[in-house]
Design an enzyme around this catalytic site. Structure first.
Site, short mmCIF file in Angstrom:
data_model
loop_
_atom_site.label_atom_id
_atom_site.label_comp_id
_atom_site.label_asym_id
_atom_site.label_seq_id
_atom_site.Cartn_x
_atom_site.Cartn_y
_atom_site.Cartn_z
N LYS A 125 0.83 -1.20 0.00
CA LYS A 125 0.00 0.00 0.00
C LYS A 125 0.87 1.25 0.00
O LYS A 125 0.67 2.16 -0.82
CB LYS A 125 -0.94 0.01 1.21
CG LYS A 125 -1.90 1.21 1.20
CD LYS A 125 -2.76 1.26 2.45
CE LYS A 125 -2.00 1.85 3.61
NZ LYS A 125 -2.86 2.13 4.78
N ASP A 143 -6.47 0.43 0.72
CA ASP A 143 -6.63 0.60 2.16
C ASP A 143 -8.02 0.12 2.55
O ASP A 143 -8.73 -0.51 1.76
CB ASP A 143 -6.39 2.05 2.57
CG ASP A 143 -7.52 2.99 2.13
OD1 ASP A 143 -8.39 2.58 1.32
OD2 ASP A 143 -7.55 4.14 2.62
#
Length: 215
Positions: A125, A143
């Site tokens: 991420k 996320d």
């Protein structure tokens, strides 16, 4: 308009509509370069962007380059980042990140995913945030907001972030992956939160399989 018949068609329409809804969408972590964004993203774990933006000016004034942060006194860094939570772990990650940049990459933030995810404190991420925002490379950060909205919108039934990323990637043009993620995050924060999604004011309600279901 006709309801998109496939997840890919729905993703493309989501991208189009949310681009109109949030024309000024941008990463909300303040930064001037890839190093600063990398550090800010590490600090953003379990913390709001607003809080991180309150902390980073002093951090970057004290340690403006990876070379500076690589030799930092951990206690000084801990004091500077204390209010972001988990400050001891974040300090270790920040200093380790800086040392890795200096020792392996000449003080520069690498663009290749395999190199980025080997940097302390950096997962896919974070790597995708840096790639898409600071390095102008394809990257789709996944996320909690992207996970939630991709499920509600019927784009995927996967729940693992890496698998969700791999499913979503081919649904939108490579150059749009970072913006697609950012738009989903903004929409998740403002209109489609985990509890009580605002389906009555959502620009995606007519193409969303979950609209009005309260899930």
């Amino acid at each position: 308009m006709a309801r998109p018949r496939t997840p890919k068609g729905r993703a493309r329409e989501v991208l189009r509509r949310l681009s109109d809804e949030y024309p000024d969408a941008r990463c909300e972590l303040d930064h001037r370069n890839a190093y600063e964004l990398l550090a800010a993203t590490i600090l953003s774990a379990q913390c709001t962007d607003a809080r991180v933006n309150m902390v980073t000016p002093a951090l970057f004034a004290r340690f403006p380059t990876p070379e500076d942060l690589a030799v930092a006194d951990p206690e000084v860094v801990e004091e500077l980042v204390h209010s972001t939570g988990f400050y001891k772990n974040k300090t270790r990650s920040l200093i380790g990140m800086a040392q890795a940049l200096v020792e392996r990459h000449g003080g520069e933030v690498p663009g290749a995913m395999p190199d980025l995810v080997k940097v302390p404190g950096v997962g896919r991420k974070t790597a995708n945030v840096v790639r898409s925002v600071a390095l102008d490379l394809p990257g789709l950060p996944v996320d909690t907001h992207v996970l939630r909205l991709s499920a509600r919108l019927g784009l995927t039934t996967e729940t693992d972030p890496v698998k969700v990323e791999r499913v979503l990637d081919p649904m939108v043009p490579a150059r749009e992956r970072g913006r697609f993620s950012l738009l989903l995050i903004l929409h998740g924060r403002r209109v489609c939160p985990a509890r009580r999604p605002k389906c009555d004011v959502c620009v995606l309600a007519d193409i969303c399989p979950s609209a009005g279901l309260g899930v």
